[in-house]
Scaffold this motif. Sequence first.
Motif, PDB file in Angstrom:
ATOM      1  N   GLY A  48      10.113 -42.304  -7.137  1.00 57.53           N
ATOM      2  CA  GLY A  48      10.389 -43.603  -7.372  1.00 57.53           C
ATOM      3  C   GLY A  48      10.529 -44.290  -8.752  1.00 57.53           C
ATOM      4  O   GLY A  48      10.762 -45.429  -8.922  1.00 57.53           O
ATOM      5  N   GLY A  49      10.485 -43.104  -9.848  1.00 57.07           N
ATOM      6  CA  GLY A  49      10.635 -43.455 -11.129  1.00 57.07           C
ATOM      7  C   GLY A  49      10.600 -42.397 -11.933  1.00 57.07           C
ATOM      8  O   GLY A  49      10.166 -41.309 -11.380  1.00 57.07           O
ATOM      9  N   VAL A  73      16.666 -37.423  -7.812  1.00 54.71           N
ATOM     10  CA  VAL A  73      16.079 -38.214  -6.498  1.00 54.71           C
ATOM     11  C   VAL A  73      16.455 -37.587  -5.385  1.00 54.71           C
ATOM     12  O   VAL A  73      15.933 -37.757  -4.205  1.00 54.71           O
ATOM     13  CB  VAL A  73      16.501 -39.908  -6.539  1.00 54.71           C
ATOM     14  N   ASP A  90      10.967 -38.523  -2.700  1.00 55.29           N
ATOM     15  CA  ASP A  90       9.509 -39.376  -2.850  1.00 55.29           C
ATOM     16  C   ASP A  90       9.494 -39.883  -4.377  1.00 55.29           C
ATOM     17  O   ASP A  90       8.721 -40.691  -4.452  1.00 55.29           O
ATOM     18  CB  ASP A  90       8.356 -38.586  -2.455  1.00 55.29           C
ATOM     19  N   SER A 133      12.135 -48.533 -12.228  1.00 56.88           N
ATOM     20  CA  SER A 133      10.977 -47.930 -12.670  1.00 56.88           C
ATOM     21  C   SER A 133      11.378 -46.594 -13.575  1.00 56.88           C
ATOM     22  O   SER A 133      10.842 -45.488 -13.653  1.00 56.88           O
ATOM     23  CB  SER A 133      10.292 -47.329 -11.456  1.00 56.88           C
ATOM     24  N   LYS A 191      -1.114 -41.255  -9.279  1.00 58.32           N
ATOM     25  CA  LYS A 191       0.181 -41.265  -8.870  1.00 58.32           C
ATOM     26  C   LYS A 191       0.431 -39.607  -8.436  1.00 58.32           C
ATOM     27  O   LYS A 191      -0.181 -38.969  -9.296  1.00 58.32           O
ATOM     28  CB  LYS A 191       1.046 -41.706  -9.873  1.00 58.32           C
ATOM     29  N   ASP A 212      17.599 -48.708  -6.682  1.00 58.09           N
ATOM     30  CA  ASP A 212      16.307 -49.561  -6.556  1.00 58.09           C
ATOM     31  C   ASP A 212      15.335 -48.892  -7.669  1.00 58.09           C
ATOM     32  O   ASP A 212      14.469 -49.569  -8.488  1.00 58.09           O
ATOM     33  CB  ASP A 212      15.582 -49.739  -5.386  1.00 58.09           C
ATOM     34  N   TRP A 213      15.265 -47.558  -7.664  1.00 57.32           N
ATOM     35  CA  TRP A 213      14.357 -46.707  -8.403  1.00 57.32           C
ATOM     36  C   TRP A 213      14.607 -46.785 -10.012  1.00 57.32           C
ATOM     37  O   TRP A 213      13.773 -46.730 -10.857  1.00 57.32           O
ATOM     38  CB  TRP A 213      14.264 -45.319  -8.253  1.00 57.32           C
ATOM     39  N   ASP A 221       2.779 -42.966  -1.415  1.00 60.04           N
ATOM     40  CA  ASP A 221       3.157 -43.674  -2.349  1.00 60.04           C
ATOM     41  C   ASP A 221       4.376 -43.009  -3.318  1.00 60.04           C
ATOM     42  O   ASP A 221       4.518 -41.917  -3.171  1.00 60.04           O
ATOM     43  CB  ASP A 221       2.019 -43.795  -3.263  1.00 60.04           C
ATOM     44  N   LYS A 222       5.054 -43.670  -3.925  1.00 60.99           N
ATOM     45  CA  LYS A 222       6.326 -43.095  -4.725  1.00 60.99           C
ATOM     46  C   LYS A 222       5.565 -42.255  -5.645  1.00 60.99           C
ATOM     47  O   LYS A 222       4.765 -42.503  -6.504  1.00 60.99           O
ATOM     48  CB  LYS A 222       7.175 -44.330  -5.092  1.00 60.99           C
TER      49      LYS A 222
END
Length: 595
Positions: free
Chosen positions: A348-349, A341, A346, A379, A152, A375-376, A113-114
């Motif tokens: 994602g936000g 990033v 990993d 988030s 998370k 894309d991140w 998971d991110k």
Amino acid sequence: MSLQEILNPSIKKAVNELFEINIEKVEFQATRKDFEGDITVVIFPLLKLIKGNPAEIGSKIGTYLVENVKEVVKFNVVAGFLNIVISDDYYVTFFNEIKDNKDFGKRTAVANDKAIMVEYSSPNTNKPLHLGHVRNNLLGYSVAEIIKASGKKVYKTQIINDRGIHICKSMLAWQKFGNDQTPENSGLKGDKLVGNFYVAFDKVYKEEIATLVFNGKTEEEAKKQAPIILEAQQMLLDWEAGKPEVIELWKTMNQWVYDGFATTYKNLGVNFDSYYYESNTYLLGKEVVQLGLEKGVFEKDADGSVWIDLTEDGLDRKIVLRSDGTAVYMTQDIGTAIQRVKDFPDVGGMVYTVGNEQDYHFKVLFLILKKLGFDWAASLYHLSYGMVELPSGKMKSREGTVVDADDLMQEMIETAGRISSELGKLEDYSINEKEKLYTTIGLGALKYYILKVDPKKQILFNPEESVDFAGNTGPFIQYTYARIQSILRKANFDYQSVILNDNEEPLHVKEKELIKQLSLFPEVIQSAAHNHSPALVANYTYDLVKEYNSFYQTVSILGEENHDKKVFRVQLSQKVADTIKLAFSLLGIEVPERM
């Protein structure tokens, strides 16, 4: 399984069978205290699909549930609200399932998971941390812990503002007035020593401005022409040019500050997984400008400066590169986000813990990153928070009127000590035990007072009020935890094994209410993570403690004659204590075994 998980599919099935309608969502809420029931279904939303009297619709659904769902024993309908009464068996079974789970409420992170990166603190290296930084650090740390508990993976980070004219002001003042002072020979923490010279610079600067104004200059001219500000500006140019002696002084004084910060962070109970320094990141983002130009996201003006036009998005034009080719803060923040990033693939936000005066900056930053195609960027979240003020008003670091974080923590510990001593009950404590307890209470009071407030709201901080042992305070909750530990120490029998079962006498209403309150904890963690609000966890814990104290005052625990019931009540007490401890750990607060 939660009540919602049990009832949701059954209610959907009931509506389908009774009214031949499929519904997507069932709206639940807690039953009001003045009505009988454990959970309430709101009927009004169904009226869009089902024609009829809401009370009749509620009665039909309630009857279906009593006949088909073993956990539902009866119901009542008040206007458009279906109040459902749940069996004792459900609560006993539920409690037996959670009572030995020390991590009840938390979710384990899902593999692959991110991750979420949470940035907080991010101070300047020209002064010590103050009350505003305390709120920032407590919010950022707690939000990171809550997001982690929600399932998370989390990285905690900060960017240290270690370059610029404000840094040079402290450096120059030390050169002029420092007399070779160091943290070692002055006895001061490094961040305090450097901060003193920042204040000293401002004092001289104001004196020089006053002299120039007296000699005929305008105030604006005087601010630009004061000799000491011209020297500081030259020092900044020397730093950017890499002048060895300036770089050496910069490294030395920054290290003093880093060492001082580390002590404050340790005492405050916060930590970080990574650090970014503005001196390393201030050139990041310049290469992204070319990418933005190629994509048509940015536009170049005739003077060579580069801008982005966000007027169609309700914002304005924002410069990302000056005409001389130098970057602005926005460019640096764009580059730093991209770099993070790269460093942590990993991620994602990201969550940025920054005061609400920067709301507009982050709207622009997030929008630019989205338009650049990352894309991140969808988030990214600005954890915007209000100012912390004192009864005396706002703080000003240049004038030395800030509330120093270290001094504040020490004041809280001393206040806790004074109030605890006045209350008594510490006669058998050693000096070390008392000092540790005062620290736990004092810092717990400070953290809770700040975190129980919605982040977006401004806080008027009152140290004396925060250490009150009654009401919605940290010490009140800590005292309840210690009270339960006392009960557990006095329980001289085996209370670990599950004894209460379906054949026992009915649950006392206070037992039932306590289990209901415990059952809300997982949902509270998820909601707090989603809303980035430690206040939800703080106030849940207060509600749990109020419910426990009502239970404690209403029923007998160790004096209960029925052994099985006595065991159950001790187990229930222990579970409440475990939940308080876990909830407070998410806020960075410790709990004492004795008070």
